[in-house]
Design a protein around this motif. Structure first.
Motif, PDB file in Angstrom:
ATOM      1  N   PHE A  11       0.848  -1.190   0.000  1.00  0.00           N
ATOM      2  CA  PHE A  11       0.000   0.000   0.000  1.00  0.00           C
ATOM      3  C   PHE A  11       0.884   1.241   0.000  1.00  0.00           C
ATOM      4  O   PHE A  11       2.092   1.168   0.276  1.00  0.00           O
ATOM      5  N   ASP A  12       0.308   2.390  -0.320  1.00  0.00           N
ATOM      6  CA  ASP A  12       0.974   3.667  -0.106  1.00  0.00           C
ATOM      7  C   ASP A  12       0.067   4.512   0.781  1.00  0.00           C
ATOM      8  O   ASP A  12      -1.025   4.085   1.146  1.00  0.00           O
ATOM      9  N   ASN A  30      -9.021   2.264   8.309  1.00  0.00           N
ATOM     10  CA  ASN A  30      -8.567   3.521   7.724  1.00  0.00           C
ATOM     11  C   ASN A  30      -7.137   3.793   8.175  1.00  0.00           C
ATOM     12  O   ASN A  30      -6.824   3.719   9.364  1.00  0.00           O
ATOM     13  N   LEU A  31      -6.245   4.076   7.217  1.00  0.00           N
ATOM     14  CA  LEU A  31      -4.857   4.383   7.550  1.00  0.00           C
ATOM     15  C   LEU A  31      -4.757   5.783   8.142  1.00  0.00           C
ATOM     16  O   LEU A  31      -5.248   6.752   7.557  1.00  0.00           O
ATOM     17  N   ILE A  32      -4.127   5.891   9.329  1.00  0.00           N
ATOM     18  CA  ILE A  32      -3.899   7.197   9.961  1.00  0.00           C
ATOM     19  C   ILE A  32      -2.571   7.740   9.429  1.00  0.00           C
ATOM     20  O   ILE A  32      -1.490   7.325   9.874  1.00  0.00           O
ATOM     21  N   LYS A  33      -2.644   8.629   8.455  1.00  0.00           N
ATOM     22  CA  LYS A  33      -1.445   9.080   7.739  1.00  0.00           C
ATOM     23  C   LYS A  33      -0.399   9.696   8.662  1.00  0.00           C
ATOM     24  O   LYS A  33       0.804   9.465   8.507  1.00  0.00           O
ATOM     25  N   GLU A  34      -0.862  10.496   9.627  1.00  0.00           N
ATOM     26  CA  GLU A  34       0.100  11.188  10.490  1.00  0.00           C
ATOM     27  C   GLU A  34       0.832  10.237  11.436  1.00  0.00           C
ATOM     28  O   GLU A  34       1.821  10.622  12.069  1.00  0.00           O
ATOM     29  N   LEU A  67      -3.847   1.617  11.976  1.00  0.00           N
ATOM     30  CA  LEU A  67      -5.128   1.561  11.268  1.00  0.00           C
ATOM     31  C   LEU A  67      -6.238   1.692  12.308  1.00  0.00           C
ATOM     32  O   LEU A  67      -6.124   1.148  13.409  1.00  0.00           O
ATOM     33  N   THR A  68      -7.287   2.388  11.964  1.00  0.00           N
ATOM     34  CA  THR A  68      -8.440   2.513  12.855  1.00  0.00           C
ATOM     35  C   THR A  68      -9.703   2.136  12.095  1.00  0.00           C
ATOM     36  O   THR A  68      -9.898   2.566  10.961  1.00  0.00           O
ATOM     37  N   CYS A  69     -10.556   1.332  12.730  1.00  0.00           N
ATOM     38  CA  CYS A  69     -11.794   0.909  12.091  1.00  0.00           C
ATOM     39  C   CYS A  69     -12.853   1.998  12.223  1.00  0.00           C
ATOM     40  O   CYS A  69     -13.179   2.433  13.332  1.00  0.00           O
TER      41      CYS A  69
END
Length: 253
Positions: A11-12, A30-34, A67-69
């Motif tokens: 993934f990126d 959901n990927l937490i970018k920070e 990651l957060t659901c």
């Protein structure tokens, strides 16, 4: 089991995450970018400094992230490796080429673990744990993952009451997994279990195994477990047999 979800292991930071949540099993991670952090490895830096013909794609990264659901709020931490890849493109509107690189990451560990398929509730704790151990290894060690899948078949045969030993020449001799599966009285899935065993053997003894091989083994295992533990026809046959044997209503606990 959707194989397309699992064949793409990388993934990126802008990817849509499709792996299922460990808690609610929805595709809502959901990927937490920070909170996605990465660094170049020391060996990668050393190689870069010692090679004049070095190219940016040779950079080796390590990462950790979260990651957060969005559905149930579960939090998943994960780690792995990565490297930059050329993703440049030609802009026809501006009539110019955009030269750019994107970091792609491949996970090697999740906590809590990501389940590749749903294991029936009626499975024993021992069988459940062995399959879940294979899920952990799927990301980092495919041969060992295949070996765990093979061991899960041994456990399954034990729990289905298939004999482990035979008397040969007056001695108690172990029966091979292959023969045990052949002796199993569930004719509908016997061939499926043998196919899983062959994949497990390849990973255990040869080591030359690919992601798709493991995914096919999981697909066969998922179907087999559902036929054994969630087969409605089997349950109805059991009910019918008990009623006919008692010539009346079944005995309740």
């Amino acid at each position: 089991m959707d194989l397309n979800i699992w064949t793409k292991r990388y993934f990126d930071e802008n990817s849509k995450i499709e792996w299922p949540c460990p808690s609610c099993n929805t595709s809502s991670l959901n990927l937490i970018k920070e909170k996605l952090h990465h660094e170049e490895t020391a060996s990668s830096k050393k190689f870069r400094s010692e090679n004049e013909d070095w190219e940016i794609e040779w950079i080796q990264l390590v990462f950790n992230g979260q990651l957060t659901c969005k559905n149930c709020g579960e939090v998943v931490f994960f780690t792995g490796t990565g490297n930059p890849e050329h993703t440049g493109y030609y802009d026809q509107v501006l009539d110019e080429y955009n030269d750019q690189y994107t970091n792609f990451f491949t996970p090697t560990f999740f906590q809590p673990l990501i389940k590749l398929f749903n294991i029936p509730d009626k499975c024993s704790e021992e069988l459940l744990m062995e399959i879940e151990n294979s899920f952990k290894l799927f990301w980092c060690d495919l041969p060992s993952c295949a070996n765990k899948i093979r061991i899960s078949l041994e456990i399954l045969m034990n729990e289905q009451g298939v004999k482990k030993f035979e008397i040969r020449g007056g001695k108690r001799v172990p029966i091979s997994l292959h023969k045990r599966i052949e002796n199993y009285n569930h004719s509908e899935i016997k061939d499926l279990l043998l196919a899983i065993k062959w994949i497990g053997n390849t990973g255990s003894h040869i080591g030359d195994i690919e992601t798709i091989d493991i995914l096919e083994a999981y697909r066969l295992l998922e179907f087999s477990l559902n036929k054994i533990y969630n087969d409605e026809i089997k349950e109805l046959k059991k009910i019918t047999k008990e009623i006919n044997k008692r010539k009346g209503t079944r005995k309740r606990e």
